[in-house]
Design a protein around this motif. Structure first.
Motif, PDB file in Angstrom:
ATOM      1  N   SER A 131      45.004  86.154  80.256  1.00 16.74           N
ATOM      2  CA  SER A 131      44.995  84.689  80.220  1.00 16.74           C
ATOM      3  C   SER A 131      45.513  84.177  78.882  1.00 16.74           C
ATOM      4  O   SER A 131      46.256  83.178  78.825  1.00 16.74           O
ATOM      5  N   TYR A 132      45.122  84.856  77.808  1.00 19.67           N
ATOM      6  CA  TYR A 132      45.574  84.475  76.470  1.00 19.67           C
ATOM      7  C   TYR A 132      47.088  84.612  76.348  1.00 19.67           C
ATOM      8  O   TYR A 132      47.774  83.706  75.840  1.00 19.67           O
ATOM      9  N   GLU A 133      47.629  85.729  76.842  1.00 21.18           N
ATOM     10  CA  GLU A 133      49.071  85.928  76.765  1.00 21.18           C
ATOM     11  C   GLU A 133      49.818  84.930  77.635  1.00 21.18           C
ATOM     12  O   GLU A 133      50.898  84.435  77.273  1.00 21.18           O
ATOM     13  N   ASN A 134      49.262  84.617  78.801  1.00 21.71           N
ATOM     14  CA  ASN A 134      49.880  83.615  79.677  1.00 21.71           C
ATOM     15  C   ASN A 134      49.925  82.251  79.010  1.00 21.71           C
ATOM     16  O   ASN A 134      50.912  81.512  79.131  1.00 21.71           O
ATOM     17  N   LYS A 135      48.852  81.914  78.323  1.00 24.72           N
ATOM     18  CA  LYS A 135      48.804  80.615  77.650  1.00 24.72           C
ATOM     19  C   LYS A 135      49.848  80.540  76.547  1.00 24.72           C
ATOM     20  O   LYS A 135      50.528  79.510  76.379  1.00 24.72           O
ATOM     21  N   LEU A 136      49.988  81.619  75.778  1.00 20.14           N
ATOM     22  CA  LEU A 136      51.009  81.646  74.734  1.00 20.14           C
ATOM     23  C   LEU A 136      52.407  81.574  75.332  1.00 20.14           C
ATOM     24  O   LEU A 136      53.292  80.876  74.813  1.00 20.14           O
ATOM     25  N   ALA A 137      52.620  82.300  76.429  1.00 18.53           N
ATOM     26  CA  ALA A 137      53.940  82.324  77.057  1.00 18.53           C
ATOM     27  C   ALA A 137      54.339  80.966  77.613  1.00 18.53           C
ATOM     28  O   ALA A 137      55.520  80.626  77.669  1.00 18.53           O
ATOM     29  N   SER A 138      53.330  80.181  78.024  1.00 18.05           N
ATOM     30  CA  SER A 138      53.608  78.858  78.577  1.00 18.05           C
ATOM     31  C   SER A 138      53.664  77.774  77.512  1.00 18.05           C
ATOM     32  O   SER A 138      53.776  76.587  77.838  1.00 18.05           O
ATOM     33  N   GLY A 139      53.560  78.165  76.246  1.00 13.70           N
ATOM     34  CA  GLY A 139      53.647  77.198  75.160  1.00 13.70           C
ATOM     35  C   GLY A 139      52.326  76.597  74.745  1.00 13.70           C
ATOM     36  O   GLY A 139      52.297  75.671  73.917  1.00 13.70           O
ATOM     37  N   GLY A 140      51.221  77.097  75.269  1.00  9.78           N
ATOM     38  CA  GLY A 140      49.907  76.571  74.923  1.00  9.78           C
ATOM     39  C   GLY A 140      49.445  77.063  73.563  1.00  9.78           C
ATOM     40  O   GLY A 140      50.027  77.990  72.979  1.00  9.78           O
ATOM     41  N   THR A 141      48.382  76.442  73.073  1.00 11.12           N
ATOM     42  CA  THR A 141      47.813  76.821  71.776  1.00 11.12           C
ATOM     43  C   THR A 141      46.340  77.168  71.953  1.00 11.12           C
ATOM     44  O   THR A 141      45.510  76.265  72.080  1.00 11.12           O
ATOM     45  N   PRO A 142      45.978  78.441  71.995  1.00 11.04           N
ATOM     46  CA  PRO A 142      44.563  78.829  72.130  1.00 11.04           C
ATOM     47  C   PRO A 142      43.764  78.401  70.901  1.00 11.04           C
ATOM     48  O   PRO A 142      44.315  78.172  69.819  1.00 11.04           O
ATOM     49  N   GLY A 143      42.460  78.311  71.051  1.00 10.74           N
ATOM     50  CA  GLY A 143      41.592  77.973  69.937  1.00 10.74           C
ATOM     51  C   GLY A 143      41.559  79.077  68.898  1.00 10.74           C
ATOM     52  O   GLY A 143      41.979  80.211  69.147  1.00 10.74           O
ATOM     53  N   LYS A 144      41.036  78.753  67.711  1.00  9.88           N
ATOM     54  CA  LYS A 144      41.008  79.722  66.624  1.00  9.88           C
ATOM     55  C   LYS A 144      40.144  80.923  66.962  1.00  9.88           C
ATOM     56  O   LYS A 144      40.490  82.068  66.651  1.00  9.88           O
ATOM     57  N   PHE A 145      38.999  80.676  67.614  1.00 10.80           N
ATOM     58  CA  PHE A 145      38.112  81.800  67.940  1.00 10.80           C
ATOM     59  C   PHE A 145      38.778  82.729  68.943  1.00 10.80           C
ATOM     60  O   PHE A 145      38.770  83.952  68.779  1.00 10.80           O
ATOM     61  N   ALA A 146      39.386  82.134  69.993  1.00 11.71           N
ATOM     62  CA  ALA A 146      40.060  82.956  71.004  1.00 11.71           C
ATOM     63  C   ALA A 146      41.196  83.746  70.384  1.00 11.71           C
ATOM     64  O   ALA A 146      41.382  84.935  70.662  1.00 11.71           O
ATOM     65  N   SER A 147      41.958  83.106  69.504  1.00 14.68           N
ATOM     66  CA  SER A 147      43.073  83.796  68.863  1.00 14.68           C
ATOM     67  C   SER A 147      42.576  84.938  67.986  1.00 14.68           C
ATOM     68  O   SER A 147      43.141  86.028  67.981  1.00 14.68           O
TER      69      SER A 147
END
Length: 359
Positions: free
Chosen positions: A233-249
């Motif tokens: 899910s994290y990689e999908n969010k990055l691939a779609s241009g999203g910005t995960p939260g600091k903790f998730a990152s």
């Protein structure tokens, strides 16, 4: 006779002391693992450097042929990049819980050392319990639980000894072990006692020991599957241009790639599935010796078979186009949920021939 009974009682008390002592050491290991993640998150530079070094690594796949002047052919090793399960992303593995930092790695090594000590103490508790009853130490849910957590930790330490990149399992593993032992000593505890006549068989050592080993390894596979879903899910969010939260990152960047986690879970489950098949067959043979029939649709037998079918469906899905990645991962978690219900649900809430010892 009285002396023997007193000796057995002393051994049982010693076993309890060792189990509680292992819980204390596991608690220290838990905090050390927390420190590893916390201090590892403080160096973005360290994590980035470790990720870049991973992505630039070379591997010996199929050599490529490059033509040179004068007709000389030169073999080159192509760069191999870790890919996501869907095959659409080129993502390197993260640097691990320590984040590529010296301080994080130091706490991680302390955590592993404490885990080794706790494992040895807990194993001593299991062995002492066996000596107190002079039989295999898994005749009830309490004994099964303490043995299960011991084998789970032992499997993790074996992977570490084999130089596998699995230290990221340490925190969820130690957390689960503490929960397992906490339930065992408070809710599932049963005094040392002898077996019912039907269980006096060498098949107890064979059938139940393989069931415990399978459950412990299936657990490691389930942890890898859960983390795969989060990382994917994290990689999908990055691939779609999203910005995960600091903790998730901070957490996700240090884990292996989704592809690596997916492969880890698959290989673990595939490796132990034949042993689970043997466990069911051994149980059927033991049932034939003890009760005069190999299969009687007892709840434990039924759910063991359901678990087998669920893992077989998962392994088949991994080999079927369109069912790799997240869909197969959901099947893997469903299969492990079947195993958990087979252990806790059937033993506590369902009556059958396997309900010989209560909890």
């Amino acid at each position: 006779m009285n002396l023997a009974a007193a000796t057995n009682e002393s051994l049982a008390e010693a076993s309890n002391v060792l189990i509680y002592s292992s819980m204390a050491v596991y608690t220290l290991a838990f905090f050390a693992h927390i420190a590893e993640w916390v201090f590892g998150s403080r160096s973005k530079v360290g994590r980035t450097a470790a990720a870049l070094s991973t992505s630039s690594a070379k591997a010996s796949a199929v050599p490529a042929v490059k033509a040179q002047a004068g007709g000389t052919a030169v073999l080159e090793r192509p760069e191999v990049i870790t890919r996501s399960a869907a095959g659409t992303r080129d993502v390197p593995d993260g640097p691990g819980a320590a984040g590529g930092t010296f301080k994080g790695d130091l706490y991680g090594r302390i955590a592993v050392s404490l885990t080794v000590v706790a494992f040895l103490v807990e194993a001593g508790g299991v062995i002492t319990r066996a000596l107190s009853v002079q039989r295999a130490p898994w005749a009830n849910m309490y004994e099964f639980s303490i043995t299960f957590s011991t084998v789970a930790v032992g499997s993790y330490l074996v992977l570490l000894a084999l130089k596998k990149n699995v230290r990221w399992i340490g925190l969820p593993l130690v957390t689960t072990v503490l929960l397992d032992l906490g339930i065992a000593v408070t809710t599932l505890y049963t005094d040392s006692d002898q077996l019912v006549p039907a269980l006096h068989s060498y098949w107890l050592w064979i059938h139940v020991s393989t069931a415990i080993l399978c459950g412990a390894v299936f657990y490691l596979g389930a942890v890898g599957t859960i983390l795969y879903l989060f990382r994917d899910s994290y990689e999908n969010k990055l691939a779609s241009g999203g910005t995960p939260g600091k903790f998730a990152s901070s957490v996700m960047e240090r884990l292996p790639s989704a592809s690596s986690l997916d492969k880890f879970a698959y290989r673990i489950n595939a490796a132990v599935f034949p042993l689970w098949t043997f466990t069911i067959i051994a149980g059927a043979i033991w049932a034939g010796d003890a009760w005069g029939r190999y299969w009687g649709w007892d709840p434990k037998e039924v759910w063991s078979f359901i678990t087998w079918v669920a893992y077989a469906a998962y392994l088949h899905a991994r080999a079927t186009a369109g069912w790799k990645g997240r869909k197969a991962a959901y099947l893997a978690l469903l299969a492990f949920a079947c195993w958990l219900f087979n252990y806790y649900g059937v033993n506590i809430f369902v009556s059958g021939l396997h309900s010989y010892a209560g909890v």
